[in-house]
Scaffold this active site. Sequence first.
Site: not given
Length: 555
Positions: A203, A264
């Site tokens: 956002d 990751e």
Amino acid sequence: MTIQNHDWWRGAVMYQVYPRSFMDSNNDGIGDLPGITDRLEYIASLGVEGIWISPFFRSPMKDFGYDISDYRDVDPIFGKNEDFDLLIEKAHRLGIKVIIDMVLSHTSDKHPWFVESKNSRTNARADWYVWADPKPDGSPPNNWHSQFGGPAWTFDTRRGQYYMHNFLKEQPDLNYHCPDVQDAILNTCQYWLERGVDGLRLDVINFLFCDKELRDNPARIPGEGENCIQVEAPYPYIMQQHIYDKSRPEMIGFLNRLHDLMAEYPGTMTLAEIGDDHPFETARQYTSHARPLKTAYNTDMMSGNVGKKVTAGTIKQPILRALEKCPESWMSWAFSNHDVVRTVSRWGQDQSHNPAVAKMFMALLTSLRGTIFLFQGEELGLTEADIPFERIQDPWGLSMWPEWKGRDGCRTPMPWHSKRPHTGFSETSGETWLPIPEIHTQNAVNLQEADPNSMLNFTREFLKWRKENPVLIDGDIHFLEVMDEEIIAFERCRGHEKMLCVFNLGPQDKECALSFDGQTHICRLKGFEFQVGDFISARDAKSPETAEIIQLRTA
Ligand code: BGC
């Protein structure tokens, strides 16, 4: 062994779910996570690759979830954390990716971090938010405005200082110059990545840092930069160049850290929402070569009120600017979301209820090069609802009424069934959180399921066909010269494959000359009609006049 496509988001069609209005499973008049889980088969039936769910975290709901008081907890209105686990598990079983909305720029003023921060000037979180002393005359530290109206500063008597908020005063801005804030935020992102999300919608991501020296923004130079705000009313926010309150150079350092975290979790994506006067320059910094973020979008194609006229330029200009300013970036595009007037009402002129309008805009959007975001109800051709003042919920609408009525008109509950009063969305004995317009009953899912020519079935067919034509997914885009501003025409190209896309954006029947494949062709389209398809190469055609588009898809 299945080979994972880590780039699944490139050219994907995603479906935005606004949880308050999707499906209410516990009959309190507000949608919730089990409601979404219940309707995942419906979403899968559309042929989209994934969903973006607007915030469902614990929140006082001053900005309906974009004011978070606990990033790790599902708000009880929407269910429990276990409900989210069930949702994601079922979505994955159905082949649907799930991305969530991380509101990182600000928290709720009820977040324990802010409660502690405002307690004193010396506590452990004293610098977690943007605090500043008043000017000698007591006025705010600088000239920054809140995007929702009024100054971006609110005075707190205990600290004797102002705190900064780009939105409501109940949405204080975090101070990203403080390393502990960055760590805490990255930990919350990791929390949801561990729960299995496939990506993050970020956002207002360019709002994270503000100028350390809190310098005044200069006045806007008329005609320069894009107006990234959907409000069409006199409004001070758009009278400044926002060079000190957002899009600061420090952003990249933080985004690189976010990138390393996302790395990751292979196969995850990030979508940046950029609200900026120069959105494509910012997109270049954030997304070139998918680093540090994967893709970005802005509201360029979304601003304006009911009845605004759309021209070829409305669509073409942002795409051309993106190709020029951030050629290495993979852009995302949307015509609508929970913040703007619904597409058919904004651009359908006096024909917003004509299904041809909804079909044409759906085909246009999903024929563009990029990742595509649909907003719930767009597949039904829903129009903007006219909400009476007494039922307005959006704080932004309340503050600007009646010059601008806010964002409730696109946020009304889904009409699943033609049965009134609550159209299969809710069985509540009271009212739903926003009223469901009478006219939306005609667009109800049950009616459209039964009609092979409905907008809903059109959407399914078109998206299915799009998937079978990779040129529409990742082909290049080249615009054709057309003398008429109500016609937009472009080619999608991928190696030797080509697809021609022509759309009549207005109600009048049109005849226009199109030059492609070395020939000029005459193309005839009825009002709001379109053609997307292969074309007979002029070499194979009997004569240039007979060379015509094979009408694979028409309205
Ligand atoms: C969201 C809005 C929200 C604002 C503040 C946005 O861009 O889409 O709904 O009010 O950020 O968080």
